[in-house]
Write a protein that holds these residues in place. Structure first.
Motif, PDB file in Angstrom:
ATOM      1  N   GLN A   1       0.611  -1.338   0.113  1.00  0.00           N
ATOM      2  CA  GLN A   1      -0.019   0.143  -0.073  1.00  0.00           C
ATOM      3  C   GLN A   1       1.082   1.480   0.207  1.00  0.00           C
ATOM      4  O   GLN A   1       1.739   1.399   0.745  1.00  0.00           O
ATOM      5  N   ILE A   2       0.611   2.255  -0.911  1.00  0.00           N
ATOM      6  CA  ILE A   2       1.290   3.318  -0.956  1.00  0.00           C
ATOM      7  C   ILE A   2       0.192   4.616  -1.056  1.00  0.00           C
ATOM      8  O   ILE A   2      -0.998   3.996  -1.303  1.00  0.00           O
TER       9      ILE A   2
ATOM     10  N   ALA B   1     -10.811  -0.426   1.914  1.00  0.00           N
ATOM     11  CA  ALA B   1      -9.933   0.409   1.794  1.00  0.00           C
ATOM     12  C   ALA B   1     -10.698   1.874   1.351  1.00  0.00           C
ATOM     13  O   ALA B   1     -11.621   1.836   0.417  1.00  0.00           O
ATOM     14  N   LEU B   2     -10.307   3.117   1.995  1.00  0.00           N
ATOM     15  CA  LEU B   2     -10.817   4.393   1.618  1.00  0.00           C
ATOM     16  C   LEU B   2      -9.732   5.315   1.977  1.00  0.00           C
ATOM     17  O   LEU B   2      -8.685   5.065   2.373  1.00  0.00           O
TER      18      LEU B   2
ATOM     19  N   CYS C   1      -9.292  -5.880   8.086  1.00  0.00           N
ATOM     20  CA  CYS C   1      -8.639  -4.890   8.214  1.00  0.00           C
ATOM     21  C   CYS C   1      -9.141  -3.741   7.439  1.00  0.00           C
ATOM     22  O   CYS C   1      -9.858  -3.838   6.406  1.00  0.00           O
ATOM     23  N   VAL C   2      -9.077  -2.452   7.905  1.00  0.00           N
ATOM     24  CA  VAL C   2      -9.604  -1.097   7.305  1.00  0.00           C
ATOM     25  C   VAL C   2      -8.382  -0.402   6.786  1.00  0.00           C
ATOM     26  O   VAL C   2      -7.337  -0.117   7.780  1.00  0.00           O
ATOM     27  N   VAL C   3      -7.960   0.026   5.498  1.00  0.00           N
ATOM     28  CA  VAL C   3      -6.774   0.783   5.436  1.00  0.00           C
ATOM     29  C   VAL C   3      -7.188   2.080   4.851  1.00  0.00           C
ATOM     30  O   VAL C   3      -8.089   2.284   4.105  1.00  0.00           O
TER      31      VAL C   3
ATOM     32  N   VAL D   1      -5.359   0.471   9.866  1.00  0.00           N
ATOM     33  CA  VAL D   1      -4.131   0.851   9.490  1.00  0.00           C
ATOM     34  C   VAL D   1      -4.137   2.131   8.611  1.00  0.00           C
ATOM     35  O   VAL D   1      -4.479   2.071   7.641  1.00  0.00           O
ATOM     36  N   SER D   2      -3.312   3.073   8.925  1.00  0.00           N
ATOM     37  CA  SER D   2      -2.912   4.218   8.305  1.00  0.00           C
ATOM     38  C   SER D   2      -1.643   4.094   7.441  1.00  0.00           C
ATOM     39  O   SER D   2      -0.580   3.636   7.882  1.00  0.00           O
TER      40      SER D   2
END
Length: 232
Positions: free
Chosen positions: A6-7, A141-142, A177-179, A197-198
Motif C-alpha cells: 500500500q502506498i 480501503a478508503l 482490516c480497514v486501510v 491501518v494508516s
C-alpha cells in the motif's frame, strides 16, 4: 499467502517541488525500493496527484511503469476524479479478489472539501457488497481516516461520519482490516473485530517523521493479516 503493498498520498504535480519536497523523486525512490520486493498487488489509497492535471497523472503513470503487478487505486481529495477515472480507468478499485481475500474500495471524497464523508448510498452499497461477498476474508480501503489519529493530525480533516461506517462494518465478521491514507503518517489501531491501518505518504509526513514510506501486508490463507511500514 498474498503480499500487498500500500502506498498513498504521492501528490505528483507538474512542478518539481510540491509541499516543499520533490514528490516525483520521492515516489521514484519508493518504486526503486520495491524492485527488491516480491508482491502480488499494489494499492494506492488516494491523492495520486496534487492538483489533478492530466499531465500529473501521466507523470505518475510513468513513474509507476516498472511495477508489473496489478495496481488498484482510489481517489483522494487532491485528485480530479474525472481525470483519475479517465487515465486510471483500468485501475480503479471497486472490488478485487486475491485468493480467498477480497479488497473493497469506498469513495469518501467530498467535492471541494478536504474532509471525507460517506453518503447513505455509499454505505448501503458497501453493506450489500459485504453481504454478497463469497470470499473468506475482506479488507476495506478508503482515503480518509476513520478513527482519531491521536497525533498532531487535525481530525476535523478525517471522515466526518465514521460512526455510520463502523455501524456497517461491525455487522460483517469477514472483515480483517480497514486501510486508509490522507493523514500522511504510519499508525495502527485495534478495533473489536479488525485492524485499522494508516499508510504513510510517499511525499512527506505531517508528523516529525522525516522519512517516506509504504505499508507491506501479508495476507495469510487462514485469515491472519500482518503488516509493517517500510521506511526510506
Amino acid at each position: 499467502m498474498i503480499k500487498l503493498i500500500q502506498i498513498s498520498d504521492c501528490h505528483i504535480d507538474d512542478q518539481v517541488m510540491t509541499m516543499g519536497v520533490n514528490t516525483q523523486e520521492n515516489l521514484k525512490k519508493v518504486i526503486n525500493k520495491l524492485a527488491d520486493y516480491e508482491f502480488d498487488v499494489m494499492l494506492i489509497t488516494g491523492d495520486l496527484t496534487h492538483n489533478g492535471t492530466p499531465s500529473s497523472y501521466a507523470r505518475i503513470k510513468e513513474i509507476l511503469n516498472p511495477i508489473n503487478t496489478p495496481i488498484h487505486v482510489i481517489g483522494g481529495n487532491h485528485d480530479n476524479l474525472i481525470q483519475l477515472n479517465t487515465l486510471f480507468k483500468d485501475n480503479l478499485l471497486n472490488s478485487t479478489k486475491l485468493g480467498n481475500w477480497q479488497i473493497i474500495g469506498i469513495d469518501s471524497v467530498q467535492l471541494n472539501k478536504a474532509s471525507g464523508l460517506l453518503t447513505k448510498e455509499a454505505l448501503n452499497d458497501l453493506d450489500q457488497k459485504l453481504s454478497d461477498s463469497n470470499s473468506e476474508y475482506i479488507i476495506v480501503a478508503l482515503h480518509h481516516p476513520i478513527v482519531s489519529m491521536n497525533s498532531s493530525w487535525n481530525d476535523n480533516l478525517s471522515l466526518e461520519n465514521p460512526g455510520d461506517l463502523l455501524q456497517v462494518l461491525n455487522k460483517h465478521s469477514k472483515i480483517r482490516c480497514v486501510v486508509f491514507g490522507h493523514a500522511h503518517e504510519s499508525a495502527s489501531f485495534n478495533h473489536e473485530r479488525f485492524a485499522i491501518v494508516s499508510c504513510p505518504s510517499t511525499a512527506l509526513q505531517y508528523n516529525k517523521e522525516s522519512r517516506i514510506g509504504f505499508n507491506e501486508f501479508t495476507l495469510h490463507d487462514n485469515g491472519q493479516i500482518d503488516w509493517t511500514t517500510q521506511w526510506i
